[in-house]
Write an enzyme that holds these catalytic residues in place. Sequence first.
Site, PDB file in Angstrom:
ATOM      1  N   ASP A  25       0.860  -1.182   0.000  1.00  0.00           N
ATOM      2  CA  ASP A  25       0.000   0.000   0.000  1.00  0.00           C
ATOM      3  C   ASP A  25       0.895   1.229   0.000  1.00  0.00           C
ATOM      4  OD1 ASP A  25      -2.947   1.039   0.547  1.00  0.00           O
ATOM      5  OD2 ASP A  25      -1.570   2.250   1.732  1.00  0.00           O
ATOM      6  N   GLU A  27       1.058   5.629   0.208  1.00  0.00           N
ATOM      7  CA  GLU A  27       0.448   6.927   0.426  1.00  0.00           C
ATOM      8  C   GLU A  27       1.187   7.912  -0.468  1.00  0.00           C
ATOM      9  OE1 GLU A  27      -2.135   5.127   2.838  1.00  0.00           O
ATOM     10  OE2 GLU A  27      -2.250   7.157   2.006  1.00  0.00           O
ATOM     11  N   HIS A 166      -5.575   4.848   6.304  1.00  0.00           N
ATOM     12  CA  HIS A 166      -4.831   5.664   5.340  1.00  0.00           C
ATOM     13  C   HIS A 166      -3.364   5.837   5.741  1.00  0.00           C
ATOM     14  CE1 HIS A 166      -8.138   6.614   2.675  1.00  0.00           C
ATOM     15  NE2 HIS A 166      -8.883   6.893   3.718  1.00  0.00           N
ATOM     16  N   ASP A 171      -2.823  -0.205   6.342  1.00  0.00           N
ATOM     17  CA  ASP A 171      -3.704  -0.574   5.233  1.00  0.00           C
ATOM     18  C   ASP A 171      -3.230  -1.849   4.552  1.00  0.00           C
ATOM     19  OD1 ASP A 171      -4.914   2.635   3.901  1.00  0.00           O
ATOM     20  OD2 ASP A 171      -5.102   1.671   5.854  1.00  0.00           O
TER      21      ASP A 171
END
Length: 563
Positions: A25, A27, A166, A171
């Site tokens: 994941d 960001e 998030h 995540d």
Amino acid sequence: MTVAVQGSLEEIGEPLSATTFVVVDLETTGGSPRDCEITEIGAVKTRGGEVVGEFQTLVDPGGPIPPYIVALTGITDAMVVAAPPIAQVLPSFLEFLGDAVLVAHNARFDVGFLKEACRRHGYAWPAPEIVDTVLLARRATTKEEAPNKKLVTLARVFGTRVTPNHRALEDARATSEVLHGMLERLAAFGITHREDLDSLRNPMPSALRRKATMADRVPAKPGVYTFCGPLGERLYVGTSRNLRARVKSYFTSSESRRGIRDMLALAVDVDTVVCPTQLEATILEVRMIDQWRPRYNRRSARPERTAWLRLTDERYPRLSAVKSAYGEPSWLGPMRSMADARLAASALEQAIGIRTCTTRLTIVPRADARACILKDLGACTAPCIRGEESGYDVTLLAARDALDRDVSPVVEAMRREVASRAERLEYERAGELRDALSALVDGAMRRDRLAALRACRLVAVRRVDEAWELASFSHGALAGSTRVESGVWDAADELRTRWDALEIDAALVEEQEIALRWLERPGTRLLYVDGEWSSPVTGAGRHRHWVDARRSDHDSRVGSERR
């Protein structure tokens, strides 16, 4: 004599219980790999349902993090100032990945950023096998238990120990738990080996591939195509600039929509109508869908179900959001949705004082009638207990004026209320009022634009590539179109003769909106106008900035809420 031979482990394939997965994941500072940067990478490596390794690091994006991203992820500029840049992080991550199956939720997003980072910094993308948990969720969950396939929804369905927040590692952990929950379900459908994952990528069945010959006799021109069933029934209507290429695309592995595949299984033929312009093809598609109601068309399938806002037919009317084909006097719209119609109603109710109770009131109030709290707050004149003496008719005049002509008084009243709420730091309520005002202005703008189009007949022209594209409209309906390289005025004269030959009582709202979008494109010129083509001085277009503000806010949220 038949000899039984036991297959080797290689022939059987690799069981999913022995497959190594790396769930990743990211960001980022935004949604575009080319314009935005990675701020955090989190990854979980599992085998046989057990975690065998984790990878996590913040990443210096090389620039400021947008405020809405900070609010979403909690990652600030101060947190990444000492973090390594992505060029230093990539070698470690690629080593962690190895030859495992790469898993991500909405894999196109994460893989897109990783591939772009590799390209920029000279690292070879290892091209791992990729599994998208969004795709798995479409097979492993029902609409009832997971109406959307967001990570937070799936985490709830599968009861993950980790709640998505998030942040990349959290995540990734949640996605890993969701992955194994879905694989347990899919095992009942024969998905037990690594090689079985390919069957989840919607390969085109051979029975459907053989139907690709339908496209052979389709012209490579713009127009409308219709897939027909064995009894001649219309199954699906669509449009394309290249009919042959579009029809052929339905029989490739890129077509993954389950409903469309069901349609293709029934289809025995495809009919086409060649159109001189893409505009005419688009409008003809809308008309055909309205006429035939093909079972596999979702867009435009119910064109008469357009949302409007109107006053009810009673002595002391109230506002009602309804669905109908056309508006009448004192109807606002068409609205973009029933939700927008209700928002616009709330703006009018607050600014003007329209009653909100749903009781059908008698002309003379009943002896036992009681007023609600809105009377005490001064927000309603209370015709429920005061009848004709309440002055409610003045309220109705203001409401009808806003619905039919000018929303400016409502806009000004709501503007003051929004400003007041913001000054008191009630930002959430101010935002709700702003959205209600935006919906009202948007509906009024659409009312004004469509009314202007329906009030005239016209012929317009615009330059497209190396030719001129002309279109003729009569009271909102397309009367004809053509495409010429020269002789524009001759073509316009011919199109003008089609006004009286048009056999449409009233154009669908969707057709009128398509016509307006074409007419409002830069470079479009009016050649003939019969009637009045204008926008009122008191039109809602003066207040467009409220609509733009709401859309801008919505686009920012969509960009950040990718999960």
